[in-house]
Design a protein around this motif. Structure first.
Motif, mmCIF file in Angstrom:
data_model
loop_
_atom_site.group_PDB
_atom_site.id
_atom_site.type_symbol
_atom_site.label_atom_id
_atom_site.label_comp_id
_atom_site.label_asym_id
_atom_site.label_seq_id
_atom_site.Cartn_x
_atom_site.Cartn_y
_atom_site.Cartn_z
ATOM 1 N N GLY A 62 57.479 27.368 58.648
ATOM 2 C CA GLY A 62 57.274 28.879 58.055
ATOM 3 C C GLY A 62 56.362 28.717 56.940
ATOM 4 O O GLY A 62 55.824 27.621 56.453
ATOM 5 N N VAL A 63 56.150 29.873 56.311
ATOM 6 C CA VAL A 63 55.264 29.861 55.146
ATOM 7 C C VAL A 63 55.900 30.769 54.244
ATOM 8 O O VAL A 63 56.706 31.471 54.287
ATOM 9 C CB VAL A 63 53.798 30.686 55.709
ATOM 10 C CG1 VAL A 63 52.938 29.936 56.684
ATOM 11 C CG2 VAL A 63 54.229 32.176 56.233
ATOM 12 N N ASN A 64 55.361 30.789 52.840
ATOM 13 C CA ASN A 64 55.848 31.486 51.820
ATOM 14 C C ASN A 64 54.756 32.449 51.451
ATOM 15 O O ASN A 64 53.620 32.168 51.000
ATOM 16 C CB ASN A 64 56.096 30.525 50.586
ATOM 17 C CG ASN A 64 57.111 29.647 50.795
ATOM 18 O OD1 ASN A 64 57.953 29.920 51.496
ATOM 19 N ND2 ASN A 64 57.010 28.435 50.306
ATOM 20 N N PRO A 65 55.079 33.910 51.592
ATOM 21 C CA PRO A 65 54.074 34.919 51.056
ATOM 22 C C PRO A 65 54.032 35.251 49.589
ATOM 23 O O PRO A 65 55.166 35.154 49.013
ATOM 24 C CB PRO A 65 54.599 36.078 51.992
ATOM 25 C CG PRO A 65 56.027 35.747 52.149
ATOM 26 C CD PRO A 65 56.378 34.405 52.184
ATOM 27 N N PHE A 66 53.062 35.340 49.114
ATOM 28 C CA PHE A 66 52.848 35.734 47.741
ATOM 29 C C PHE A 66 52.000 37.090 47.667
ATOM 30 O O PHE A 66 51.136 37.348 48.247
ATOM 31 C CB PHE A 66 52.162 34.518 46.881
ATOM 32 C CG PHE A 66 53.082 33.448 46.837
ATOM 33 C CD1 PHE A 66 53.954 33.184 45.844
ATOM 34 C CD2 PHE A 66 53.099 32.572 47.826
ATOM 35 C CE1 PHE A 66 54.706 32.328 45.439
ATOM 36 C CE2 PHE A 66 53.988 31.263 47.710
ATOM 37 C CZ PHE A 66 54.717 31.004 46.472
ATOM 38 N N GLN A 67 52.358 37.737 46.444
ATOM 39 C CA GLN A 67 51.476 39.088 46.077
ATOM 40 C C GLN A 67 51.227 38.950 44.722
ATOM 41 O O GLN A 67 52.225 38.503 43.756
ATOM 42 C CB GLN A 67 52.597 40.336 46.592
ATOM 43 C CG GLN A 67 52.693 40.605 48.019
ATOM 44 C CD GLN A 67 53.142 41.940 48.329
ATOM 45 O OE1 GLN A 67 53.902 42.475 47.478
ATOM 46 N NE2 GLN A 67 52.971 42.220 49.341
ATOM 47 N N THR A 68 50.127 39.321 44.280
ATOM 48 C CA THR A 68 49.995 39.475 42.824
ATOM 49 C C THR A 68 49.801 41.028 42.695
ATOM 50 O O THR A 68 49.412 41.954 43.294
ATOM 51 C CB THR A 68 48.411 39.067 42.572
ATOM 52 O OG1 THR A 68 47.591 39.672 43.275
ATOM 53 C CG2 THR A 68 48.460 37.570 42.960
ATOM 54 N N ILE A 69 50.549 41.398 41.458
ATOM 55 C CA ILE A 69 50.807 43.005 41.186
ATOM 56 C C ILE A 69 50.370 42.845 39.767
ATOM 57 O O ILE A 69 50.389 42.262 38.779
ATOM 58 C CB ILE A 69 52.136 43.222 41.265
ATOM 59 C CG1 ILE A 69 52.895 42.951 42.671
ATOM 60 C CG2 ILE A 69 52.342 44.562 40.691
ATOM 61 C CD1 ILE A 69 54.247 43.344 42.749
ATOM 62 N N GLU A 70 49.478 43.939 39.500
ATOM 63 C CA GLU A 70 49.063 44.697 38.230
ATOM 64 C C GLU A 70 49.716 45.808 38.040
ATOM 65 O O GLU A 70 49.843 47.029 38.776
ATOM 66 C CB GLU A 70 47.768 44.838 38.139
ATOM 67 C CG GLU A 70 47.148 45.311 36.805
ATOM 68 C CD GLU A 70 45.677 45.518 36.769
ATOM 69 O OE1 GLU A 70 45.121 45.887 35.654
ATOM 70 O OE2 GLU A 70 45.051 45.392 38.025
ATOM 71 N N ARG A 71 50.227 46.156 36.965
ATOM 72 C CA ARG A 71 50.898 47.250 36.311
ATOM 73 C C ARG A 71 50.141 48.293 35.571
ATOM 74 O O ARG A 71 49.518 47.684 34.677
ATOM 75 C CB ARG A 71 52.371 46.859 35.469
ATOM 76 C CG ARG A 71 53.441 46.365 36.400
ATOM 77 C CD ARG A 71 54.821 46.338 35.791
ATOM 78 N NE ARG A 71 55.835 46.027 36.689
ATOM 79 C CZ ARG A 71 56.518 46.656 37.518
ATOM 80 N NH1 ARG A 71 56.505 48.015 37.293
ATOM 81 N NH2 ARG A 71 57.536 46.351 38.171
ATOM 82 N N LYS A 72 50.053 49.467 35.872
ATOM 83 C CA LYS A 72 49.252 50.530 35.011
ATOM 84 C C LYS A 72 50.147 51.349 34.757
ATOM 85 O O LYS A 72 51.016 52.007 35.255
ATOM 86 C CB LYS A 72 48.133 50.659 35.831
ATOM 87 C CG LYS A 72 47.024 49.642 36.165
ATOM 88 C CD LYS A 72 45.804 50.224 36.866
ATOM 89 C CE LYS A 72 45.022 49.019 37.045
ATOM 90 N NZ LYS A 72 43.800 49.496 37.856
ATOM 91 N N ASP A 73 49.668 52.088 33.293
ATOM 92 C CA ASP A 73 50.466 53.406 33.242
ATOM 93 C C ASP A 73 49.835 54.730 33.958
ATOM 94 O O ASP A 73 48.577 54.872 33.893
ATOM 95 C CB ASP A 73 50.071 53.432 31.612
ATOM 96 C CG ASP A 73 50.918 52.554 30.627
ATOM 97 O OD1 ASP A 73 51.870 51.694 31.374
ATOM 98 O OD2 ASP A 73 50.339 52.044 29.868
ATOM 99 N N ILE A 74 50.688 55.288 34.430
ATOM 100 C CA ILE A 74 50.230 56.639 35.144
ATOM 101 C C ILE A 74 50.966 57.728 34.228
ATOM 102 O O ILE A 74 52.176 57.768 34.140
ATOM 103 C CB ILE A 74 50.533 56.670 36.496
ATOM 104 C CG1 ILE A 74 49.788 55.319 37.212
ATOM 105 C CG2 ILE A 74 50.118 57.743 37.116
ATOM 106 C CD1 ILE A 74 48.490 55.413 37.178
ATOM 107 N N GLY A 75 50.134 58.798 33.803
ATOM 108 C CA GLY A 75 50.665 59.892 33.219
ATOM 109 C C GLY A 75 49.813 60.534 32.409
ATOM 110 O O GLY A 75 48.591 60.360 32.527
#
Length: 718
Positions: free
Chosen positions: A519-532
Motif C-alpha cells: 500500500g501507499v500513504n497519502p499526504f495532503q498539504t493544507i494552508e489555512r486562510k481567514d475568510i470573512g
C-alpha cells in the motif's frame, strides 16, 4: 294733685337733662372723629408747604389716598395690598419726605411702589420686578423698585453675579449676560446705588504682572511643575488669592514665564525659582528621566541619533570649558566629561524598559537640549476611532423554460426500431438522466420549478416517458450592512478580522508504505486562510485636524465547493485617503449589472417560429450588485472624549442584551441571562466586571450609563 304735677315736672326735667347729655356726647364723638380725619395731615405753622403726618393703625388705602392728595401723585393700588399702617412725624415734612416715608413703611409691610409715566403703582414686593419700572436709578430714590444695567470692563459678569446675589433682596433678581458681559439688577433704588459702588470697586484690571526668568542650571519644565505644585498647595501669603497664578516653561530658551495676581505672589514665585535653579551637588552627570507616554526603548534610539549628529553644541561647550594656563597649555574644566566608551563626548543614553525610563549621562548643556526634545516627544498621543460601513445591495432574477422529447417506434416484436431523445440542463432536469434512472429502476428527483411529463404505458404496464417540460422563475434580493470599527493610536496599525479560518488544500502526494507492507500513504498539504470581514488601517493625525489613513479592507466568503476545491468570493480595497475629523468619506465601491442569456436547442427544429420553442431549453439570468464602502474617523485627544465614546458603545451593546432576553414563560423556569453591569463615567458601577447578576434585575428596560431608564429600543450607532 299738686304733688303729681310736681312729680311730672321733675321727671320731665330729668328726661331733658339725659337727652342733653346724650346729644353733647354724640357731638363730642363726631367732633373727635372729624378732628382725627382732618388733622392726620395738618399744615405746618412755620411753612405752609409742609405738614405733620399722624396716622395710627389707619387703613393702607386711606393713608395712600391722603398722601396722594397731599403730594399730588396718582396712586394705583393692587387689590392684594391690604391691612393697616402707622405713619407719624414729630415735625412738619415736605411732600418729597412724605412720599419717602410712605415707601419705607410699605416696604416694611412687604409692599413697594413702582413709578410709571404719570402714576405710581403700589404692588406686593414679589411682583415688583415684573412691572414696567424705570431702567436707571436717576428717576427713583429710596425704597422704590428700579432696574439698572451695569456694563463690566474687566471682571466676568457670571462670577460677579454670584458675589452680588446675597446683597439683593430675596424677591428681587440679578442676571448676568455673558454675551456682552453685563449685569441686569432689579432692586430698591437705594440698594442699586450701593451695588454700583461695589461693582465699580471690583471691576478693575487685575494686577497680573508677567515676568520671564531664565533658568541656568535646572530644567525649565521641572522647575515650572514644582513651583505650580507648591503654590497650589497653600504656601501663599495671607490675604492673597491663588487665582490667575501660573508658571509656564519655555523649553527652547530654558526659561519660565511667571504670571501672578500680586507683587507678593510674584516675589514668592521668584524666590522659589531661584532656590531650585542651583547647580547639582551630586557628583557626576547621570540623569534619570521618567517617561509618561512614550516608549523608552524607541525614544532612546531617536535621541542617540540626534546626539550623534548634533555636535555643534558639544564642540562649543568643550572649547569654552578649556582655558590656557600660565605656561600656554590648555587645562580641561572638571565639569566636562571625558569621552565615554559607549556614548562619546556627547553623552550616553540607555533605556530601561521595565520602568520605562531613560538614563542619560551628559553634561548640563547637552542634557538640557535632550530634555527639551524629550518633553516634546513624551506627549500624550491622540487616538483615532474608525467606523467603517460596508453596504451591499444585490438582486438576482432568473428564469428557465425548456421541453425535452423521447420517442421509440415499434415494439419488442419489431425487427427495426427508430428512437429519438433530447437532453438539456443537468441532474434531474435532464431527460437522458431520467431515462437512465428509469432503466436502472432508481428514482431521480427533478430540480426546483414546475416539471410536466407525458407518460406512455406499454402492454406490461410499465410507464415510459415521452416528453418533459420544465419552467422555473426565481427572484433573490440581499441587503447587507457591515459596520466594523476599531480604535488605535496615532500612526499605529490596527486590524480587525471577523470570519472563519478555512483550510485550503495546496497539494497532495502518496508515498510507498515503509517496513515492507503493501500500500501507499497519502499526504495532503493544507494552508489555512481567514475568510470573512477584515479591516486594517494606519491613521496619521496632522496638526490641522485632518487624518491620513492607509486602509486595507477585505470582504470574502465561500461561494461554493467543487471537485477542484473551494471557490471564494473576495472584495477588497487598498488605498490612502485624507479626511477631516468626524467626516464620512466614501472609499470606493462596485456597481455590477450582469445578464446571462443561454439557449440549448435541436438544430433546424429549434429555429422554427413558435413551434421551435418545443425543441429548446432557454435560460436567462440577471444579477445586479451595488457595493459601497464608507469610513469615518474620530480623533480622541483626551480622557473625556474617550469616556463618552466608551459609554455610548457600552450602552448600545448592553441595551441590545436587554432587548434580546428570553421571554418569561409559565412552563419554563427563569434562569436569567448574561448582562453587562452598568457603567458610570467610564467605570463599572460596583467595581467588579464579572458576576453582576442577570437581566432580570433590570426589569427588561434598557439603561443609560447613569442607571436611568430609557425607551425600549436599541440606539443608533453614532
Amino acid at each position: 294733685m299738686k304733688k303729681n304735677i310736681i312729680a311730672i315736672k321733675s321727671h320731665s326735667k330729668r328726661s331733658v337733662l339725659v337727652l342733653m347729655l346724650i346729644l353733647m356726647a354724640f357731638i363730642s364723638i363726631q367732633a373727635h372723629a372729624l378732628e382725627e380725619n382732618t388733622s392726620s395731615i395738618s399744615a405746618g405753622r412755620s411753612d405752609p408747604g409742609q405738614g405733620n403726618l399722624n396716622f395710627v393703625e389707619a387703613d393702607i388705602s386711606s393713608v395712600i389716598a391722603a398722601i396722594g392728595e397731599y403730594t399730588n401723585i396718582t396712586f394705583l393700588i393692587d387689590p392684594r395690598v391690604k391691612g393697616t399702617i402707622s405713619l407719624m412725624s414729630e415735625k412738619p415734612v415736605s411732600k418729597t419726605q412724605a412720599f419717602q416715608l410712605l415707601t419705607s413703611v410699605l416696604r416694611l409691610r412687604g409692599y413697594t411702589v413702582v413709578t410709571g409715566n404719570g402714576y405710581t403703582k403700589v404692588v406686593p414686593e414679589a411682583d415688583a420686578k415684573l412691572q414696567a419700572g424705570p431702567i436707571q436709578t436717576g428717576m427713583t430714590r429710596g425704597d422704590q423698585i428700579a432696574t439698572q444695567i451695569f456694563h463690566l470692563s474687566y471682571e466676568s459678569a457670571t462670577n460677579l453675579a454670584s458675589v452680588l446675589r446675597p446683597l439683593i433682596s430675596p424677591n428681587n433678581v440679578i442676571n448676568a449676560n455673558p454675551g456682552n458681559n453685563t449685569l441686569v439688577i432689579t432692586d430698591y433704588a437705594d440698594n442699586l446705588i450701593r451695588l454700583k459702588k461695589i461693582i465699580s470697586a471690583l471691576d478693575k484690571p487685575a494686577n497680573n504682572k508677567i515676568e520671564v526668568i531664565a533658568i541656568r542650571h535646572a530644567i525649565a519644565s521641572d522647575v515650572a511643575a514644582m513651583v505650580n505644585r507648591l503654590m497650589e498647595s497653600g504656601n501663599t501669603p495671607p490675604g492673597n488669592a491663588t487665582g490667575n497664578f501660573n508658571v509656564l516653561a519655555d523649553s527652547r530658551s530654558n526659561s519660565v514665564v511667571v504670571r501672578a495676581p500680586s507683587k507678593a505672589r510674584a516675589e514668592l514665585a521668584k524666590s522659589l525659582i531661584a532656590n531650585f535653579d542651583q547647580p547639582t551637588q551630586v557628583p557626576g552627570n547621570v540623569h534619570v528621566v521618567y517617561l509618561k507616554n512614550a516608549e523608552a526603548t524607541k525614544l532612546a534610539q531617536t535621541l542617540r541619533a540626534v546626539v550623534s549628529l548634533d555636535t555643534s553644541k558639544l564642540n562649543s561647550t568643550a572649547s569654552a570649558s578649556t582655558s590656557p594656563n600660565a605656561g600656554g597649555a590648555s587645562q580641561a574644566s572638571p565639569n566636562v566629561p571625558s569621552n565615554l566608551s559607549s556614548g562619546g563626548t556627547a553623552g550616553y543614553i540607555q533605556a530601561d524598559a521595565s520602568t520605562n525610563t531613560l538614563i542619560i549621562t551628559a553634561n548640563d548643556a547637552v542634557y538640557r537640549n535632550l530634555r527639551s526634545i524629550i518633553d516634546q516627544l513624551d506627549a500624550r498621543r491622540a487616538q483615532v476611532y474608525i467606523e467603517s460601513l460596508i453596504v451591499e445591495v444585490s438582486a438576482t432574477r432568473a428564469a428557465e423554460f425548456g421541453v425535452q422529447w423521447a420517442g421509440l417506434s415499434g415494439d419488442t416484436t419489431s425487427n427495426y426500431r427508430v428512437g429519438a431523445l433530447t437532453g438539456f440542463s443537468s441532474g434531474g432536469d435532464n431527460l437522458i438522466n431520467q431515462a437512465a434512472a428509469a432503466a436502472s429502476q432508481t428514482a431521480l428527483a427533478p430540480g426546483n420549478g414546475m416539471s410536466l411529463g407525458i407518460f406512455r404505458q406499454n402492454a406490461a404496464g410499465q410507464l415510459g416517458l415521452g416528453a418533459l417540460a420544465r419552467a422555473l422563475a426565481s427572484d433573490d434580493d440581499a441587503n447587507i450592512l457591515s459596520m466594523p470599527n476599531l480604535i488605535t493610536l496615532d500612526n499605529e496599525e490596527a486590524k480587525i478580522i471577523v470570519g472563519q479560518n478555512i483550510p485550503f488544500i495546496t497539494g497532495q502526494y502518496a508515498t510507498t508504505a515503509s517496513g515492507g507492507s503493501a500500500g501507499v500513504n497519502p499526504f495532503q498539504t493544507i494552508e489555512r486562510k481567514d475568510i470573512g470581514l477584515s479591516l486594517r488601517v494606519r491613521p496619521q493625525i496632522s496638526e490641522g485636524g485632518t487624518v491620513k489613513l492607509a486602509i486595507y479592507q477585505e470582504n470574502s466568503s465561500v461561494q461554493e465547493t467543487t471537485e477542484s476545491g473551494i471557490i471564494t468570493k473576495k472584495r477588497s480595497i487598498d488605498t490612502n485617503v485624507l479626511v477631516d475629523d468626524g467626516q464620512i468619506i466614501v472609499l470606493g465601491g462596485l456597481i455590477d449589472d450582469t445578464i446571462e442569456d443561454s439557449v440549448a436547442k435541436v438544430p433546424f427544429l429549434g429555429d422554427i417560429p413558435i413551434l421551435g420553442n418545443l425543441f429548446k431549453y432557454q435560460k436567462r439570468t440577471r444579477k445586479k450588485t451595488n457595493l459601497m464602502v464608507f469610513l469615518r474617523p474620530t480623533v480622541i485627544r483626551n480622557n473625556t472624549q474617550s469616556v463618552n465614546l466608551t459609554n455610548n458603545r457600552y450602552d448600545y451593546i448592553r441595551n441590545a442584551q436587554i432587548l434580546g432576553q428570553p421571554e418569561k414563560k409559565l412552563t419554563l423556569p427563569n434562569m436569567g441571562a448574561p448582562l453587562l453591569p452598568p457603567l458610570v463615567d467610564g467605570r463599572i458601577k460596583d467595581g467588579i466586571l464579572s458576576d453582576q447578576g442577570s437581566a432580570s434585575e433590570s426589569e427588561g428596560q434598557p439603561e443609560q450609563s447613569d442607571g436611568s431608564q430609557q425607551p425600549s429600543q436599541i440606539p443608533a450607532a453614532e
